[in-house]
Design a protein around this motif. Structure first.
Motif, PDB file in Angstrom:
ATOM      1  N   TYR A  85       4.975 -21.434  23.731  1.00  0.00           N
ATOM      2  CA  TYR A  85       5.427 -22.604  23.307  1.00  0.00           C
ATOM      3  C   TYR A  85       5.738 -23.681  24.394  1.00  0.00           C
ATOM      4  CZ  TYR A  85       6.645 -20.918  18.547  1.00  0.00           C
ATOM      5  OH  TYR A  85       6.617 -20.676  17.200  1.00  0.00           O
ATOM      6  N   ASP A  86       5.842 -23.199  25.544  1.00  0.00           N
ATOM      7  CA  ASP A  86       6.061 -24.130  26.503  1.00  0.00           C
ATOM      8  C   ASP A  86       4.708 -24.833  27.172  1.00  0.00           C
ATOM      9  OD1 ASP A  86       4.761 -21.843  27.850  1.00  0.00           O
ATOM     10  OD2 ASP A  86       6.726 -21.880  29.456  1.00  0.00           O
ATOM     11  N   VAL A  87       3.619 -24.485  26.412  1.00  0.00           N
ATOM     12  CA  VAL A  87       2.415 -24.997  27.099  1.00  0.00           C
ATOM     13  C   VAL A  87       2.213 -26.401  27.115  1.00  0.00           C
ATOM     14  CG1 VAL A  87       1.229 -25.055  24.648  1.00  0.00           C
ATOM     15  CG2 VAL A  87      -0.139 -24.742  26.950  1.00  0.00           C
ATOM     16  N   ARG A  88       2.969 -27.075  26.369  1.00  0.00           N
ATOM     17  CA  ARG A  88       2.748 -28.737  26.481  1.00  0.00           C
ATOM     18  C   ARG A  88       3.659 -29.324  27.562  1.00  0.00           C
ATOM     19  NH1 ARG A  88       3.464 -29.921  20.025  1.00  0.00           N
ATOM     20  NH2 ARG A  88       1.390 -29.250  19.412  1.00  0.00           N
ATOM     21  N   GLU A  89       4.449 -28.395  28.240  1.00  0.00           N
ATOM     22  CA  GLU A  89       4.807 -28.785  29.413  1.00  0.00           C
ATOM     23  C   GLU A  89       4.035 -28.341  30.977  1.00  0.00           C
ATOM     24  OE1 GLU A  89       8.695 -26.980  29.601  1.00  0.00           O
ATOM     25  OE2 GLU A  89       9.278 -27.663  27.622  1.00  0.00           O
ATOM     26  N   ARG A  90       2.800 -27.817  30.428  1.00  0.00           N
ATOM     27  CA  ARG A  90       2.160 -27.409  31.752  1.00  0.00           C
ATOM     28  C   ARG A  90       0.843 -28.299  31.880  1.00  0.00           C
ATOM     29  NH1 ARG A  90       3.159 -21.947  29.204  1.00  0.00           N
ATOM     30  NH2 ARG A  90       0.733 -21.704  29.051  1.00  0.00           N
ATOM     31  N   GLU A  92      -2.201 -27.463  31.966  1.00  0.00           N
ATOM     32  CA  GLU A  92      -3.490 -27.144  31.391  1.00  0.00           C
ATOM     33  C   GLU A  92      -3.391 -27.872  30.155  1.00  0.00           C
ATOM     34  OE1 GLU A  92      -2.768 -23.237  29.139  1.00  0.00           O
ATOM     35  OE2 GLU A  92      -1.725 -23.034  30.787  1.00  0.00           O
ATOM     36  N   TYR A  93      -2.112 -28.381  29.621  1.00  0.00           N
ATOM     37  CA  TYR A  93      -2.214 -29.123  28.451  1.00  0.00           C
ATOM     38  C   TYR A  93      -2.242 -30.678  28.851  1.00  0.00           C
ATOM     39  CZ  TYR A  93      -0.602 -31.158  23.900  1.00  0.00           C
ATOM     40  OH  TYR A  93      -0.411 -32.061  22.834  1.00  0.00           O
ATOM     41  N   ILE A  94      -1.316 -31.023  29.698  1.00  0.00           N
ATOM     42  CA  ILE A  94      -0.914 -32.489  29.896  1.00  0.00           C
ATOM     43  C   ILE A  94      -2.371 -33.325  30.295  1.00  0.00           C
ATOM     44  CG2 ILE A  94       0.123 -34.131  31.290  1.00  0.00           C
ATOM     45  CD1 ILE A  94       2.490 -32.067  31.733  1.00  0.00           C
ATOM     46  N   GLY A  95      -2.702 -34.157  29.635  1.00  0.00           N
ATOM     47  CA  GLY A  95      -4.008 -34.755  29.886  1.00  0.00           C
ATOM     48  C   GLY A  95      -5.411 -34.117  29.339  1.00  0.00           C
ATOM     49  N   SER A  96      -5.296 -33.095  28.795  1.00  0.00           N
ATOM     50  CA  SER A  96      -6.294 -32.412  28.084  1.00  0.00           C
ATOM     51  C   SER A  96      -6.665 -32.899  26.707  1.00  0.00           C
ATOM     52  CB  SER A  96      -5.949 -30.925  27.764  1.00  0.00           C
ATOM     53  OG  SER A  96      -4.931 -30.860  26.626  1.00  0.00           O
ATOM     54  N   SER A  97      -7.957 -32.625  26.251  1.00  0.00           N
ATOM     55  CA  SER A  97      -8.168 -33.077  24.862  1.00  0.00           C
ATOM     56  C   SER A  97      -7.357 -32.795  23.789  1.00  0.00           C
ATOM     57  CB  SER A  97      -9.827 -32.472  24.730  1.00  0.00           C
ATOM     58  OG  SER A  97      -9.719 -31.199  24.591  1.00  0.00           O
ATOM     59  N   ALA A  98      -6.792 -31.586  23.901  1.00  0.00           N
ATOM     60  CA  ALA A  98      -5.868 -31.071  23.015  1.00  0.00           C
ATOM     61  C   ALA A  98      -4.437 -32.190  22.970  1.00  0.00           C
ATOM     62  CB  ALA A  98      -5.292 -29.652  23.107  1.00  0.00           C
ATOM     63  N   ASN A  99      -4.282 -32.520  24.157  1.00  0.00           N
ATOM     64  CA  ASN A  99      -3.089 -33.484  24.349  1.00  0.00           C
ATOM     65  C   ASN A  99      -3.576 -34.703  23.791  1.00  0.00           C
ATOM     66  OD1 ASN A  99      -1.281 -34.659  27.179  1.00  0.00           O
ATOM     67  ND2 ASN A  99      -0.926 -35.041  25.247  1.00  0.00           N
ATOM     68  N   GLU A 100      -4.586 -35.332  23.922  1.00  0.00           N
ATOM     69  CA  GLU A 100      -5.195 -36.611  23.213  1.00  0.00           C
ATOM     70  C   GLU A 100      -5.151 -36.427  21.837  1.00  0.00           C
ATOM     71  OE1 GLU A 100      -8.239 -39.113  25.177  1.00  0.00           O
ATOM     72  OE2 GLU A 100      -8.520 -37.641  26.505  1.00  0.00           O
ATOM     73  N   HIS A 122      -9.192 -34.007  34.493  1.00  0.00           N
ATOM     74  CA  HIS A 122      -8.386 -32.690  33.996  1.00  0.00           C
ATOM     75  C   HIS A 122      -9.427 -31.826  34.328  1.00  0.00           C
ATOM     76  CE1 HIS A 122      -6.856 -29.699  31.436  1.00  0.00           C
ATOM     77  NE2 HIS A 122      -5.704 -30.240  31.346  1.00  0.00           N
ATOM     78  N   ALA A 123      -8.694 -30.405  34.723  1.00  0.00           N
ATOM     79  CA  ALA A 123      -9.390 -29.203  35.453  1.00  0.00           C
ATOM     80  C   ALA A 123     -10.429 -28.749  34.413  1.00  0.00           C
ATOM     81  CB  ALA A 123      -8.307 -28.160  35.593  1.00  0.00           C
ATOM     82  N   LEU A 124     -10.041 -28.912  32.952  1.00  0.00           N
ATOM     83  CA  LEU A 124     -11.222 -28.404  32.213  1.00  0.00           C
ATOM     84  C   LEU A 124     -12.392 -28.735  32.315  1.00  0.00           C
ATOM     85  CD1 LEU A 124     -11.819 -26.759  29.681  1.00  0.00           C
ATOM     86  CD2 LEU A 124     -11.107 -28.675  28.047  1.00  0.00           C
ATOM     87  N   TYR A 125     -12.619 -30.188  32.581  1.00  0.00           N
ATOM     88  CA  TYR A 125     -13.747 -30.953  32.801  1.00  0.00           C
ATOM     89  C   TYR A 125     -14.495 -30.357  33.987  1.00  0.00           C
ATOM     90  CZ  TYR A 125     -11.516 -33.713  29.080  1.00  0.00           C
ATOM     91  OH  TYR A 125     -11.056 -34.155  28.014  1.00  0.00           O
ATOM     92  N   ASP A 126     -13.908 -30.320  35.049  1.00  0.00           N
ATOM     93  CA  ASP A 126     -14.275 -29.748  36.296  1.00  0.00           C
ATOM     94  C   ASP A 126     -14.955 -28.482  36.020  1.00  0.00           C
ATOM     95  OD1 ASP A 126     -13.563 -32.065  37.539  1.00  0.00           O
ATOM     96  OD2 ASP A 126     -11.567 -31.415  38.178  1.00  0.00           O
ATOM     97  N   GLU A 127     -14.181 -27.414  35.364  1.00  0.00           N
ATOM     98  CA  GLU A 127     -14.770 -26.445  34.943  1.00  0.00           C
ATOM     99  C   GLU A 127     -15.965 -26.427  34.407  1.00  0.00           C
ATOM    100  OE1 GLU A 127     -11.579 -24.361  33.033  1.00  0.00           O
ATOM    101  OE2 GLU A 127     -10.132 -24.410  34.818  1.00  0.00           O
ATOM    102  N   MET A 128     -16.008 -27.358  33.188  1.00  0.00           N
ATOM    103  CA  MET A 128     -17.155 -27.281  32.454  1.00  0.00           C
ATOM    104  C   MET A 128     -18.569 -27.992  33.241  1.00  0.00           C
ATOM    105  SD  MET A 128     -16.211 -27.955  28.476  1.00  0.00           S
ATOM    106  CE  MET A 128     -14.974 -29.382  29.141  1.00  0.00           C
TER     107      MET A 128
END
Length: 399
Positions: A85-90, A92-100, A122-128
């Protein structure tokens, strides 16, 4: 002369093939993660160069906000990760595509081949990028009443997805939304039933055991637990502290019960009712193992509470064995799936006697006879039990 087909028309037709499969050939598949993995594999085979796909589903669960299903090239099944439930404060979520998308975006597209300094941060794009992916797209997946989930795809094709690929993927979204909503709601119904009535009762209800008065006779070990001095605590403590206390207490009691094959049928204020069906050969032993672990968990909880100045929590447990009626009881419009019968009443009376006799756990002779030799029991004498004509021989369990 043979004219080669236009690549755009091939891709569009291939997307239509996957839509047809989703619409007509998934009815026997129960789990959306399996459907999603096979869909990605079929997309690859149809010429749409999907290398990675994810499906993000919001769910109603006591512990998790949602679930994330991840498929990558070469996988036969999707991996499932629970989302707190607290993912939106972390981060990994802030600035992600899910956030957008949760903020209202209709599409998130990121060219992973361009200079990272020019793209989203965002770290996700760097990982990809590190995995050699070249293009990424995310869309909302709309369920009934505006509920928004998310689906994403990525490719390693040089130049990324072309417009025909994007059109083919977009053509899947309405059907994938319908197919996923059915499975999510089936899972939601199962989760809610497991949460509120327990896994076994939930299975029976889903199988059609919903008629008032329907039920069966079950021989079971019955355990009733009650917290001591709860009225005083609830009158003197702040409301939020009382709720936290109850949740901690129920965690300490409930987790060992579930771990050892018991089923909690209901929480009654500050008490709980659980059964261990004797269809399990070791049901009675399992119950006492659960009691042992619950007492250890309560001792640990009291130590933590002592560090914050709170008084220790005391409780009583009554245990009996016998036949109970297990099924639907209630009014025409509101039912409870529970157990009733003299054996339940006996367990309740024994729990009440724990305070009078100064014992934490009291067992009936009928139950004790089934575990003697395996556990050390203390004879507690014969006692009058309200509602029963003959004195009952009792044993205390101190394990």
């Amino acid at each position: 002369m043979n004219v080669p087909p236009d690549i755009d028309s091939v891709t569009t037709q291939s997307g239509s093939d996957v839509v047809h499969w989703l619409t007509n050939e998934t009815r026997d598949q129960r789990f959306i993660d399996n459907i999603f993995a096979e869909m990605c594999i079929r997309l690859q085979r149809s010429g749409i160069p999907v290398k990675r796909g994810t499906l993000h589903i919001l769910i109603h669960h006591p512990q998790w906000l949602g679930a994330r299903m991840i498929w990558a090239d070469g996988m036969r099944e999707a991996e499932i990760a629970r989302v707190d439930y607290d993912v939106r404060e972390r981060s990994e979520y802030i600035g992600s595509s899910a956030n957008e998308i949760h903020d209202g975006a209709a599409e998130v597209r990121e060219n992973l081949e361009r200079d990272p300094s020019l793209g989203r941060k965002h770290a996700l794009y760097d990982e990809m990028r590190a995995k050699g992916l070249t293009d990424y797209v995310a869309w909302p997946l709309y369920h009934t009443l505006g509920k928004r989930h998310i689906v994403t795809f990525a490719t390693d094709r040089p130049g990324g997805f072309d417009e025909a690929h994007i059109a083919g993927l977009k053509s899947l979204l309405p059907v994938l939304a319908l197919v996923s909503e059915i499975r999510v709601k089936n899972r939601l119904a199962r989760t809610l039933l497991e949460t509120y009535v327990g896994s076994h009762a939930g299975e029976l209800i889903l199988a059609g055991a919903t008629r008032r008065g329907s039920g069966t006779t079950v021989r079971a070990a019955i355990m009733i637990c009650d917290l001591r001095d709860f009225t005083r605590i609830s009158d003197s403590w702040p409301r939020d502290d009382v709720i936290d206390l109850l949740n901690d207490y129920f965690d300490a009691m409930s987790e060992p019960i579930a771990r050892h094959g018991g089923e909690i049928l209901k929480f009654i204020g500050d008490g709980l009712l659980a059964i261990f069906p004797l269809s399990q050969p070791t049901a009675c032993s399992n119950l006492l193992h659960a009691v042992t672990e619950a007492r250890q968990a309560m001792s640990a909880l009291n130590e933590r509470n002592n560090g914050t100045g709170r008084a220790p929590l005391n409780y009583g447990i009554g245990v009996h064995v016998g036949d109970v009626m297990y099924g639907n009881i209630g009014s025409r419009t509101r039912l409870d799936f529970t157990v009733i019968g003299p054996a339940v009443n006996m367990a309740s009376r024994l729990e009440a006697l724990t305070k009078q006799l100064g014992k934490t756990v009291l067992l009936s002779r009928a139950f004790a006879d089934l575990v003697k030799g395996d556990f050390e029991l203390e004879h507690a004498g014969e006692h009058e039990v309200r509602g029963f004509s003959e004195p009952i021989e009792l044993f205390a369990y101190n394990g």
